[in-house]
Design a protein around this motif. Structure first.
Motif: not given
Length: 244
Positions: A62-69
Motif C-alpha cells: 500500500i505504501y508503494v501503491r500510494e507513492g509515499c516514497y
C-alpha cells in the motif's frame, strides 16, 4: 601554461581524446567491478534483519501503491546532521529484502527509516487521517480513506512466492500460514501471536479498527510503518565513528 599545452592535445585531436576517455573508464571500471569477482557478498550480514510479516508486506504494498516514497526517503546518510535528526545511518542489509528498495532521494517529509515505534499507533492513524491534526505545517494529503477500505489479502501468498523466487527467505511453511499470521498480528490478545513472533522476531501485534468488517488498509500500513528500523540492535554499531 604548460598544463594547458598538454591539455590542448586532447582538445585538438578527437581520436586522442577518445582513447583517453576509454582508458579512464577502463581504470574506473576495474576499480569498481574488480572486487565483485572475489567478494562473496557486497552486503554485510546483520543480526535481526528479517523478511516482512504478511501484514507488514501488505502494508508495504500500500505504501508503494500510494507513492509515499515520492516524499519520504528511507535512507539516512552517515552525516552528523542526519544521524542526530533521524537516528543511526542506514545499513545496506536493512533493504536486502526490499523489492524494490525505498531509499529515495526526495524529502518533502521526514525520512522514515527509523519511524517504527517513534509514535503510537493512534498517532500514526491520526496522521494518516488528517496530517495537520498532529503536524500543523504538514503538506501531506489526507489518507483517511485507508481506514474505510477493507484490506484485500487474497493474493498475499502469491506475493510471498514471487519474493521467495527473488531471494527473500519465505519458506513454504511461512507462505502457508500467511493469512493466519495476518489475523494473528491484528489480534494482540490472541495466543497465536507468540507463534507469529517465533516466525518473525520482534513482530508487534496491532489492534485492528476494522471491527466485524475485517482488517483495513490502514491497519496494514500502520503495521509496516511501525516496524521500520526496529529489527536491528543499533547499540552494536557506533554511528559517530562514521560521521563525515
Amino acid at each position: 601554461m604548460s598544463m594547458w599545452k598538454h591539455h590542448a592535445i586532447f582538445e585538438k585531436n578527437s581520436l586522442v581524446l577518445l582513447v583517453g576517455i576509454l582508458i579512464v573508464i577502463a581504470i574506473g571500471g576495474l576499480v569498481e567491478i574488480g572486487p565483485l569477482f572475489y567478494l562473496k557478498s557486497t552486503i554485510e550480514t546483520v543480526d535481526g534483519v528479517r523478511p516482512y510479516t504478511p501484514l507488514e508486506l501488505a502494508g508495504r504494498n500500500i505504501y508503494v501503491r500510494e507513492g509515499c516514497y515520492l516524499c519520504h526517503s528511507q535512507m539516512i546518510r552517515s552525516l552528523r546532521d542526519e544521524v542526530e535528526r533521524y537516528g543511526h545511518y542506514s545499513l545496506a542489509a536493512e533493504s536486502k529484502y526490499d523489492h524494490p528498495f525505498q531509499w529515495g532521494s526526495k524529502r518533502t517529509g521526514p525520512d522514515l527509516a527509523r519511524v517504527g515505534g517513534k509514535y503510537s499507533d493512534d498517532w500514526q492513524r491520526g496522521h494518516l487521517n488528517d496530517p495537520r491534526s498532529v503536524v500543523p505545517g504538514s503538506v501531506m494529503p489526507r489518507y483517511g480513506f485507508l481506514a474505510e477500505t477493507p484490506l484485500d489479502f487474497a493474493h498475499i501468498q502469491e506475493d510471498m512466492q514471487v519474493l521467495a523466487i527473488e531471494g527473500v527467505p519465505y519458506t513454504p511453511d511461512l507462505i502457508a500460514k500467511a493469512k493466519v499470521d495476518i489475523k494473528a498480528q491484528l489480534s494482540p490478545d490472541d495466543p497465536s501471536v507468540a507463534d507469529l513472533v517465533k516466525r518473525y522476531p520482534k513482530a508487534v501485534a496491532h489492534a485492528s479498527l476494522g471491527g466485524e468488517a475485517g482488517p483495513t488498509e490502514q491497519d496494514a500500513l500502520v503495521a509496516y510503518l511501525q516496524m521500520l528500523g526496529t529489527t536491528v540492535d543499533f547499540k552494536l554499531f557506533d554511528a559517530k565513528a562514521n560521521w563525515r
